[in-house]
Design a protein around this motif. Structure first.
Motif, PDB file in Angstrom:
ATOM      1  N   LYS A  81      16.560  19.821 -34.699  1.00  0.00           N
ATOM      2  CA  LYS A  81      17.113  18.823 -33.798  1.00  0.00           C
ATOM      3  C   LYS A  81      17.909  19.522 -32.703  1.00  0.00           C
ATOM      4  O   LYS A  81      19.149  19.490 -32.686  1.00  0.00           O
ATOM      5  CB  LYS A  81      18.010  17.852 -34.561  1.00  0.00           C
ATOM      6  CG  LYS A  81      17.265  17.016 -35.587  1.00  0.00           C
ATOM      7  CD  LYS A  81      18.208  16.064 -36.302  1.00  0.00           C
ATOM      8  CE  LYS A  81      17.456  15.216 -37.326  1.00  0.00           C
ATOM      9  NZ  LYS A  81      18.372  14.286 -38.039  1.00  0.00           N
ATOM     10  N   PRO A  82      17.212  20.175 -31.779  1.00  0.00           N
ATOM     11  CA  PRO A  82      17.928  20.908 -30.727  1.00  0.00           C
ATOM     12  C   PRO A  82      18.545  19.941 -29.712  1.00  0.00           C
ATOM     13  O   PRO A  82      18.173  18.778 -29.621  1.00  0.00           O
ATOM     14  CB  PRO A  82      16.828  21.747 -30.079  1.00  0.00           C
ATOM     15  CG  PRO A  82      15.575  20.959 -30.307  1.00  0.00           C
ATOM     16  CD  PRO A  82      15.753  20.269 -31.633  1.00  0.00           C
ATOM     17  N   ILE A  83      19.489  20.466 -28.956  1.00  0.00           N
ATOM     18  CA  ILE A  83      20.121  19.666 -27.920  1.00  0.00           C
ATOM     19  C   ILE A  83      19.114  19.324 -26.821  1.00  0.00           C
ATOM     20  O   ILE A  83      18.048  19.950 -26.707  1.00  0.00           O
ATOM     21  CB  ILE A  83      21.325  20.413 -27.311  1.00  0.00           C
ATOM     22  CG1 ILE A  83      20.859  21.749 -26.707  1.00  0.00           C
ATOM     23  CG2 ILE A  83      22.414  20.612 -28.337  1.00  0.00           C
ATOM     24  CD1 ILE A  83      21.943  22.502 -25.991  1.00  0.00           C
ATOM     25  N   GLU A  84      19.444  18.361 -25.996  1.00  0.00           N
ATOM     26  CA  GLU A  84      18.574  17.956 -24.884  1.00  0.00           C
ATOM     27  C   GLU A  84      19.423  17.908 -23.617  1.00  0.00           C
ATOM     28  O   GLU A  84      20.283  17.039 -23.467  1.00  0.00           O
ATOM     29  CB  GLU A  84      17.957  16.591 -25.150  1.00  0.00           C
ATOM     30  CG  GLU A  84      16.975  16.152 -24.077  1.00  0.00           C
ATOM     31  CD  GLU A  84      16.336  14.803 -24.385  1.00  0.00           C
ATOM     32  OE1 GLU A  84      15.710  14.251 -23.462  1.00  0.00           O
ATOM     33  OE2 GLU A  84      16.458  14.323 -25.533  1.00  0.00           O
ATOM     34  N   ILE A  85      19.183  18.852 -22.749  1.00  0.00           N
ATOM     35  CA  ILE A  85      19.979  18.979 -21.520  1.00  0.00           C
ATOM     36  C   ILE A  85      19.054  19.107 -20.311  1.00  0.00           C
ATOM     37  O   ILE A  85      18.115  19.912 -20.311  1.00  0.00           O
ATOM     38  CB  ILE A  85      20.925  20.193 -21.600  1.00  0.00           C
ATOM     39  CG1 ILE A  85      22.056  19.897 -22.601  1.00  0.00           C
ATOM     40  CG2 ILE A  85      21.514  20.534 -20.238  1.00  0.00           C
ATOM     41  CD1 ILE A  85      23.126  20.959 -22.654  1.00  0.00           C
ATOM     42  N   GLU A  86      19.328  18.306 -19.290  1.00  0.00           N
ATOM     43  CA  GLU A  86      18.568  18.339 -18.041  1.00  0.00           C
ATOM     44  C   GLU A  86      18.909  19.616 -17.260  1.00  0.00           C
ATOM     45  O   GLU A  86      19.901  20.295 -17.565  1.00  0.00           O
ATOM     46  CB  GLU A  86      18.900  17.108 -17.204  1.00  0.00           C
ATOM     47  CG  GLU A  86      18.510  15.781 -17.844  1.00  0.00           C
ATOM     48  CD  GLU A  86      17.009  15.593 -17.943  1.00  0.00           C
ATOM     49  OE1 GLU A  86      16.314  15.966 -16.980  1.00  0.00           O
ATOM     50  OE2 GLU A  86      16.530  15.083 -18.975  1.00  0.00           O
TER      51      GLU A  86
END
Length: 589
Positions: A81-86
């Protein structure tokens, strides 16, 4: 165009209790994926803002900066569940001006180089020095409901700029000279390179030439060195004559150039300013007299002046700076990458004159299978931006084949070719012409084949016509042209823009003698502006004069790759054992 590559010397983050803190920020000042900066980002949290500065650009104050390329890399940890960053917002700050651009790829689990190009106008070298130049990275919040690590690998800057160069030469026109009204600005204690050129255009010299170097009292010589000379066009009668070496007498300030045949030589002196005042520099040559003076204004030692203002090419500058720990080497961008390329052709064992004969032989099963001929065999090399590379080899070595592959005319049987930027191939001039159309119509036809828009060609039409020297002949069908006229028109269309990579295959003898000089000057002008050049020529003197590096192909393989004179000398020595067929049409000097 000149490029400098710089890593920062200072990276900081803005303190904000609501944002995640970066660790090991010093590591992003080096391109090393084993040691990276990182921050643990909670759901809905943003990483701290990063400010990057102190790039120590070493460019003249009056250089015109056209682009800043921000090369960087960031990625997230590999987990379920990795982070999600634009992508982050990148802000370039130059003085009071700010230029914003988003990075174009979201954080992935794999490291990958990214780059953002920021075009600039009205920015000079003095504007990007010291604290005037900063880069800011601002990442958005983590959109995932889980926390995780974000890694930042490196930041480096490519600065694209144009500089003035001052060259003293014999018998050539200079485009710019510092005048008494606009001198070079230097301070006491500053050093700069002073380059003089000698070009022999009068055939073989029976006596050595003398160039008297004018060094005013306000300067002293720190060191000097010679550029590799281009000695060529020697006749059989000159073989036993003594070959000259460059010599410079520091007491009399007289330089004896090494050139004896038609060719060129250069001396570079590193001068140091020792007293204030406005000084003039010049050189005296036996054949052409005094070169035009240019002016240097020296101020007190606290005067802020750009280092290394006087230079011939970026290659020389980069090599000297490489020995100085205060500066970093200028970038050597690879613009051509040839990796394990092979090229096979199928060659018939017998001649079949017509379709009927072919069909009869096919029915009777009398057709012999075609033999495979390998023109290139596992060829690999790379060419850096701004290099001028000559490709030499005996007949059938694969020289033209490699150029056609690089130009996209042929697809290799094996291996890969990568080219970066605009490529202009000058292989067979006028090959895309329709001989039933007029010269005017073929300008637009051939220009379209080369990728130019009609609007662009219309804006450049008068320039193409003037350079081609065709006059009223432009309106008649080119089937009525001589081969020289066709080549003139083809050359004029092909060189109307300045490409990133110029590929030449025996096109240095276009048209009559007058146009050959004109087209040669055009090519040299393109080369001098930083265009990368690949040249195939049967004449080694052309290779020696125009190139700094040579690649020797033999039977489809790379035999030698290195300094142009070293490779050409070895090639000429090998020619003594080659067959007449292999040497047919070659000019070895």
């Amino acid at each position: 165009m000149t490029i400098q590559l710089r890593y920062p010397k200072k990276v900081t983050q803005k303190e904000d209790s609501k944002k995640s803190v970066w660790k090991d920020l010093d590591n992003i000042m080096l391109d090393d994926w084993d040691d990276v900066a990182s921050t643990c980002v909670s759901p809905g949290q943003e990483p701290a803002e990063i400010l990057i500065s102190d790039f120590n650009f070493n460019i003249p104050d009056d250089a015109r900066v056209s682009e800043v390329v921000v090369e960087h890399d960031f990625h997230k940890e590999s987990s379920q569940k990795p982070i999600e960053i634009e992508p982050p917002l990148i802000t370039l700050m130059i003085g009071d001006e700010e230029f914003e651009m988003h990075s174009f790829i979201n954080a992935d689990i794999y490291p990958a180089d990214r780059s953002v190009v920021i075009p600039l106008e009205d920015i000079e070298g003095k504007d990007v020095k010291g604290d005037n130049f900063k880069i800011k990275f601002d990442f958005p919040e983590n959109l995932n409901n889980d926390a995780g690590l974000l890694f930042f690998d490196f930041v480096r800057i490519r600065l694209v700029f144009d500089i003035k160069r001052y060259i003293l030469s014999s018998g050539e026109t200079n485009t710019y000279f510092p005048t008494e009204e606009e001198p070079i600005q230097l301070a006491v204690g500053d050093e700069f390179r002073y380059s003089l050129y000698f070009r022999n255009v009068n055939g073989v010299s029976t006596e050595r030439q003398e160039v008297k170097v004018n060094i005013p009292e306000g300067f002293e010589i720190v060191r000097y060195y010679f550029k590799a000379s281009k000695i060529n066009k020697l006749t059989d009668d000159d073989i036993d004559e003594e070959l000259y070496e460059d010599e410079f007498d520091e007491e009399t300030l007289i330089w004896h150039p090494s050139v004896r045949g038609k060719g060129s030589a250069a001396i570079r002196l590193v001068l140091k300013c020792v007293s204030e005042g406005t000084w003039t520099l010049s050189g005296y040559n036996e054949n052409f007299g005094v070169t035009r003076n240019f002016y240097v204004e020296v101020h007190d030692k606290d005067f802020e002046s750009p280092p290394n203002l006087f230079d011939e090419t970026t290659n020389v500058w980069g090599s000297e700076l490489g020995d100085n720990e205060e500066y970093q080497l200028m970038s050597q961008d690879v613009v051509i990458d040839v990796s394990h390329v092979s090229m096979e052709f199928k060659k018939p064992q017998e001649k079949v004159d017509n379709l009927k004969e072919y069909c009869i032989k096919w029915v009777k099963r009398e057709l012999k299978p075609k033999n495979k001929f390998r023109a290139l065999d596992d060829v690999s090399f790379s060419v850096n931006k701004g290099e001028r590379v000559g490709i030499i080899g005996f007949n059938g070595a694969g020289k033209s084949t490699i150029l056609k592959i690089l130009s996209g005319v042929l697809k290799p049987t094996k291996g890969e070719i990568q080219t970066y930027g605009t490529v202009a191939p000058l292989l067979e001039l006028g090959a895309g012409f329709d001989h039933n159309y007029s010269g005017r119509e073929n300008v637009f036809l051939n220009g379209a084949i080369l990728g130019y828009s009609r609007e662009f060609l219309e804006s450049k039409y008068d320039e193409i016509l003037e350079f081609s020297e065709l006059g009223d002949f432009i309106e008649i069908p080119i089937k009525n042209y001589s081969s020289g006229m066709v080549a003139k028109l083809g050359f004029s269309v092909a060189t109307i823009v300045e490409p990133d990579v110029l590929i030449l295959d025996e096109v240095l003898s276009v048209g009559d003698v007058k146009f050959q000089k004109k087209s040669g000057d055009k090519l040299k002008s393109m080369m001098g502006s930083g265009v990368t050049v690949l040249l195939v020529s049967h004449a080694t003197d052309n290779i020696r004069e125009l190139c700094t590096r040579a690649i020797w192909l033999d039977e489809g393989k790379v035999v030698m790759d290195g300094d142009v004179d070293y490779v050409c000398d070895a090639y000429i020595e090998a020619a003594k054992k080659a067959s007449e067929e292999q040497l047919s049409g070659l000019e070895l000097q």
